[in-house]
Design a protein around this motif. Structure first.
Motif, short mmCIF file in Angstrom:
data_model
loop_
_atom_site.label_atom_id
_atom_site.label_comp_id
_atom_site.label_asym_id
_atom_site.label_seq_id
_atom_site.Cartn_x
_atom_site.Cartn_y
_atom_site.Cartn_z
N THR A 80 0.83 -1.20 0.00
CA THR A 80 0.00 0.00 0.00
C THR A 80 0.87 1.25 0.00
N GLU A 81 1.92 1.23 0.81
CA GLU A 81 2.79 2.39 0.94
C GLU A 81 3.63 2.64 -0.31
N TRP A 82 4.19 1.58 -0.87
CA TRP A 82 5.17 1.73 -1.95
C TRP A 82 4.63 1.47 -3.34
N GLY A 83 3.48 0.80 -3.46
CA GLY A 83 2.91 0.48 -4.76
C GLY A 83 3.30 -0.91 -5.21
N SER A 84 2.54 -1.43 -6.16
CA SER A 84 2.72 -2.81 -6.61
C SER A 84 4.07 -3.07 -7.27
N ASP A 85 4.53 -2.14 -8.09
CA ASP A 85 5.80 -2.35 -8.80
C ASP A 85 6.97 -2.42 -7.82
N ALA A 86 7.04 -1.47 -6.91
CA ALA A 86 8.13 -1.46 -5.93
C ALA A 86 8.04 -2.69 -5.03
N TYR A 87 6.84 -3.07 -4.65
CA TYR A 87 6.66 -4.24 -3.79
C TYR A 87 7.15 -5.51 -4.49
N ARG A 88 6.84 -5.63 -5.77
CA ARG A 88 7.29 -6.80 -6.54
C ARG A 88 8.83 -6.85 -6.58
N ILE A 89 9.46 -5.69 -6.79
CA ILE A 89 10.92 -5.63 -6.81
C ILE A 89 11.49 -6.01 -5.44
N MET A 90 10.89 -5.52 -4.38
CA MET A 90 11.35 -5.87 -3.02
C MET A 90 11.27 -7.37 -2.78
N ARG A 91 10.18 -7.98 -3.23
CA ARG A 91 10.03 -9.43 -3.05
C ARG A 91 11.08 -10.20 -3.87
N GLN A 92 11.36 -9.71 -5.06
CA GLN A 92 12.38 -10.35 -5.89
C GLN A 92 13.75 -10.24 -5.23
N LEU A 93 14.08 -9.06 -4.70
CA LEU A 93 15.35 -8.89 -4.01
C LEU A 93 15.43 -9.77 -2.77
N LYS A 94 14.34 -9.85 -2.04
CA LYS A 94 14.30 -10.70 -0.85
C LYS A 94 14.57 -12.15 -1.24
N HIS A 95 13.97 -12.60 -2.32
CA HIS A 95 14.17 -13.99 -2.76
C HIS A 95 15.62 -14.23 -3.19
N LEU A 96 16.22 -13.25 -3.86
CA LEU A 96 17.62 -13.39 -4.27
C LEU A 96 18.56 -13.43 -3.06
N ALA A 97 18.28 -12.60 -2.07
CA ALA A 97 19.15 -12.52 -0.90
C ALA A 97 18.90 -13.65 0.10
N ASP A 98 17.70 -14.20 0.10
CA ASP A 98 17.32 -15.20 1.10
C ASP A 98 16.40 -16.25 0.48
N PRO A 99 16.91 -17.03 -0.48
CA PRO A 99 16.04 -17.97 -1.20
C PRO A 99 15.45 -19.07 -0.31
N ASP A 100 16.10 -19.35 0.81
CA ASP A 100 15.59 -20.41 1.70
C ASP A 100 14.76 -19.84 2.86
N HIS A 101 14.47 -18.54 2.82
CA HIS A 101 13.64 -17.89 3.85
C HIS A 101 14.19 -18.09 5.25
N LEU A 102 15.50 -17.95 5.40
CA LEU A 102 16.11 -18.11 6.70
C LEU A 102 15.98 -16.85 7.57
N LEU A 103 15.97 -15.68 6.93
CA LEU A 103 15.93 -14.43 7.69
C LEU A 103 14.51 -14.11 8.16
N ILE A 104 13.59 -14.12 7.25
CA ILE A 104 12.18 -13.86 7.59
C ILE A 104 11.34 -14.86 6.82
#
Length: 106
Positions: A80-104
């Protein structure tokens, strides 16, 4: 302080809550201690946060968090705060940095 912010604590029956922060920078902290021990209290708090998001993001084009990052309260509203495009990019970066979901875990 915008008049729609301060009354929101009282409108949701958080009359003991306080607002503090760096007002000249538009950085405000809401401090209330809701008891979340039953569904009615959880629903009350949810309505408060929903109204707060509406005012901050949609009315004043503001940010929901600053130096403290995103916690459990604001995580549902990142898109809601950042918009759909930015949110999608954040999720992609999160997946690249933490593909096994160890951090969050998702």
């Amino acid at each position: 302080m915008p008049p729609t912010i301060s009354p929101s604590l009282c409108q949701h029956d958080y009359s003991n809550g306080i607002i503090f922060g760096h007002a000249k920078d538009g950085n405000l902290h809401f401090c209330n201690h809701p008891k979340l021990n039953d569904q009615a209290a959880i629903d009350q708090y949810s309505r408060f946060v929903d109204d707060l998001v509406e005012v901050v993001v949609h009315r004043y084009d503001g940010a929901l968090k600053a130096e403290h990052g995103t916690g459990r309260n604001m995580a549902p509203f990142v898109e809601t705060e950042w918009g759909s495009d930015a949110y999608r990019i954040m999720r992609q970066l999160k997946h690249l940095a933490d593909p096994d979901h160890l951090l969050i875990r998702e």
